[in-house]
Design an enzyme around this catalytic site. Structure first.
Site, PDB file in Angstrom:
ATOM      1  N   LYS A   1      53.349  40.560  76.765  1.00 19.43           N
ATOM      2  CA  LYS A   1      53.021  39.994  75.451  1.00 19.43           C
ATOM      3  C   LYS A   1      52.998  41.054  74.358  1.00 19.43           C
ATOM      4  O   LYS A   1      52.069  41.133  73.544  1.00 19.43           O
ATOM      5  CB  LYS A   1      51.705  39.229  75.498  1.00 19.43           C
ATOM      6  CG  LYS A   1      51.742  38.042  76.469  1.00 19.43           C
ATOM      7  CD  LYS A   1      50.445  37.281  76.477  1.00 19.43           C
ATOM      8  CE  LYS A   1      50.519  36.077  77.396  1.00 19.43           C
ATOM      9  NZ  LYS A   1      50.585  36.435  78.827  1.00 19.43           N
ATOM     10  N   ARG A   2      54.012  41.864  74.316  1.00 23.56           N
ATOM     11  CA  ARG A   2      54.099  42.935  73.326  1.00 23.56           C
ATOM     12  C   ARG A   2      54.551  42.389  71.969  1.00 23.56           C
ATOM     13  O   ARG A   2      55.145  41.323  71.877  1.00 23.56           O
ATOM     14  CB  ARG A   2      55.058  44.018  73.804  1.00 23.56           C
ATOM     15  CG  ARG A   2      54.614  44.746  75.084  1.00 23.56           C
ATOM     16  CD  ARG A   2      53.284  45.449  74.881  1.00 23.56           C
ATOM     17  NE  ARG A   2      52.992  46.386  75.948  1.00 23.56           N
ATOM     18  CZ  ARG A   2      51.993  46.277  76.800  1.00 23.56           C
ATOM     19  NH1 ARG A   2      51.187  45.241  76.733  1.00 23.56           N
ATOM     20  NH2 ARG A   2      51.779  47.203  77.733  1.00 23.56           N
TER      21      ARG A   2
END
Length: 305
Positions: A105-106
């Site tokens: 989830k960057r």
């Protein structure tokens, strides 16, 4: 890359992603004890227990499934030793022919996103040489910073034939605090969906884009809307099983061709031996319990599809 995932889904008849999200509490005592005996009650000992646990589950399920999704936080909590096992797990899954979705989830400003993209799905320049860091096949991405934060990931996908799954409508209970808010008469998740389609329009791989979307199984009416808004976008669908999503809830995530979604299950598979349904396997045969849980999940989803 999405075509490779689809080919594996077609071959296995299982639109399933096994979430390799291990916690020490999920790991049978005999596995933890063996690792602690060798490395002590240390971060290295914990990481080794996770590796032994992962390896057994992969060995027992790899021939039934197209993909896995290791959640990097479960490894990061053990520091460098945990990250080593994350990479070891990614490599082992790929050796088994599995598609690996790195769940990190960057998402940040452009230069930082570029660095994240290089480290997870791209390559980094070191002098005259290039190296792949974690080298997963897909990466989950948070779109909160807009195009500045997402475009570097898309650029790497196009260069390296990789894929993304961008958060659109997540499965957690409080997701609506932001995602359901109306903006110009539309919920925010619909506006994000439109941007995902835009970002993925020049990153097609056959009928579907390499830029996919995370759409939770826990909100079936919303997934029905999103499926219509994003006909050529593949969905990564969390929320099945432990979070309350059912096979009936999933059907709206798929297109009429039977494709369009891959459904994740983490606890329901990797900790299956703890459930009454699979108690007969016992902790000693936790991998076999996971295998049966995969078989049952595939049958449940295909029953609806």
């Amino acid at each position: 890359m999405i075509k490779q995932l689809m080919d594996k889904i077609e071959k296995t008849k299982a639109p399933i992603c096994v979430g390799l999200d291990p916690m020490l509490s999920y790991i049978p005592e005999h596995v933890v004890a063996r690792s602690f005996e060798q490395y002590g009650e240390t971060l290295e000992g914990a990481a080794d227990a996770i590796w032994q646990f992962n390896k057994e589950i992969i060995d027992c399920t790899w021939d039934l499934i197209p993909s896995v999704k290791p959640q990097i936080a479960m490894y990061e909590q053990f520091g460098i030793e945990g990250l080593k096992v994350y990479k070891k797990t990614v490599d082992y899954c790929q050796e088994k022919g599995l598609i690996v979705i790195g769940d990190a989830k960057r998402g940040d400003i452009g230069s930082t996103s570029a660095a994240y993209a290089a480290g997870h799905i791209g390559k980094v320049q070191v002098g005259s040489k290039t190296y792949s860091g974690f080298d997963t096949d897909f990466l989950t991405v948070n779109p909160y910073l807009g195009t500045d934060g997402v475009k570097p990931f898309v650029d790497v996908c196009k260069t390296n034939d990789k894929g993304l799954f961008i958060l659109v409508k997540t499965s957690n209970p409080s997701s609506g605090e932001f995602q359901d808010k109306l903006i110009d008469g539309k919920p925010l998740y619909e506006l994000v969906a439109e941007k995902v389609v835009e970002w993925g329009s020049d990153c097609m791989d056959g009928d579907y884009s390499n830029v996919g979307a995370v759409v939770g199984a826990t909100y079936p009416e919303m997934s029905r809307i999103l499926r219509k808004l994003m006909p050529h976008t593949y969905f990564l669908v969390p929320g099945y099983g432990a979070q309350g999503g059912t096979a009936e809830d999933l059907k709206y995530c798929f297109n009429e061709d039977g494709f369009g979604a891959v459904v994740n299950s983490s606890r329901g598979i990797i900790a299956a031996y703890k459930k009454d349904t699979y108690a007969k396997f016992g902790p000693e045969h936790f991998g076999e319990a996971s295998r049966q849980a995969v078989i049952d999940m595939a049958a449940d989803i295909n029953r609806v599809l």
